[in-house]
Motif scaffolding. Structure first.
Motif, PDB file in Angstrom:
ATOM      1  N   GLU A   4       0.848  -1.179   0.000  1.00  0.00           N
ATOM      2  CA  GLU A   4       0.000   0.000   0.000  1.00  0.00           C
ATOM      3  C   GLU A   4       0.889   1.236   0.000  1.00  0.00           C
ATOM      4  O   GLU A   4       1.959   1.248   0.597  1.00  0.00           O
ATOM      5  N   TRP A  35       2.020   1.754 -10.283  1.00  0.00           N
ATOM      6  CA  TRP A  35       0.800   1.219  -9.695  1.00  0.00           C
ATOM      7  C   TRP A  35       0.663  -0.249 -10.054  1.00  0.00           C
ATOM      8  O   TRP A  35       0.938  -0.659 -11.184  1.00  0.00           O
ATOM      9  N   TYR A  37      -1.658  -3.766 -10.591  1.00  0.00           N
ATOM     10  CA  TYR A  37      -2.928  -4.010 -11.270  1.00  0.00           C
ATOM     11  C   TYR A  37      -3.741  -5.023 -10.481  1.00  0.00           C
ATOM     12  O   TYR A  37      -3.210  -6.000  -9.969  1.00  0.00           O
ATOM     13  N   ASP A  38      -5.030  -4.764 -10.397  1.00  0.00           N
ATOM     14  CA  ASP A  38      -5.963  -5.694  -9.765  1.00  0.00           C
ATOM     15  C   ASP A  38      -6.694  -6.458 -10.862  1.00  0.00           C
ATOM     16  O   ASP A  38      -6.975  -5.907 -11.931  1.00  0.00           O
ATOM     17  N   SER A  60      -4.630  -0.454  -9.720  1.00  0.00           N
ATOM     18  CA  SER A  60      -5.023  -0.363  -8.312  1.00  0.00           C
ATOM     19  C   SER A  60      -5.009   1.091  -7.873  1.00  0.00           C
ATOM     20  O   SER A  60      -4.221   1.887  -8.367  1.00  0.00           O
ATOM     21  N   HIS A  63      -2.436   0.185  -4.132  1.00  0.00           N
ATOM     22  CA  HIS A  63      -1.213  -0.613  -4.081  1.00  0.00           C
ATOM     23  C   HIS A  63      -0.292  -0.329  -5.266  1.00  0.00           C
ATOM     24  O   HIS A  63      -0.758  -0.097  -6.378  1.00  0.00           O
TER      25      HIS A  63
END
Length: 72
Positions: A4, A35, A37-38, A60, A63
């Motif tokens: 985070e 950044w 990726y989700d 994200s 995160h």
């Protein structure tokens, strides 16, 4: 290491040693910050579609990681 952004601010940054201020990670204020990726599960609206479920990668909002060391 994907973490985070708020936790990254507590970590040491070797690039900050050249500056006269504190040596902590600047997170998204740094050009090296990347950044993570989700993966989001998407579903088709049409039950006759050839693919009913798939994953999409979205950036994200919380995160990321330091890009100086390459990809995690």
């Amino acid at each position: 290491m994907i973490i985070e952004e708020s936790k990254a601010a507590k970590m040491f940054c070797p690039m900050e040693m050249a500056c006269d201020h504190d040596y902590r990670c600047q997170g998204s204020r740094c050009m090296a910050w990347r950044w993570a990726y989700d993966k989001v599960l998407k579903t088709a609206d049409d039950p006759d579609a050839p693919v009913l479920e798939w994953f999409e990668s979205v950036p994200s909002k919380t995160h990321g990681y330091c890009g100086l060391g390459g990809r995690p």
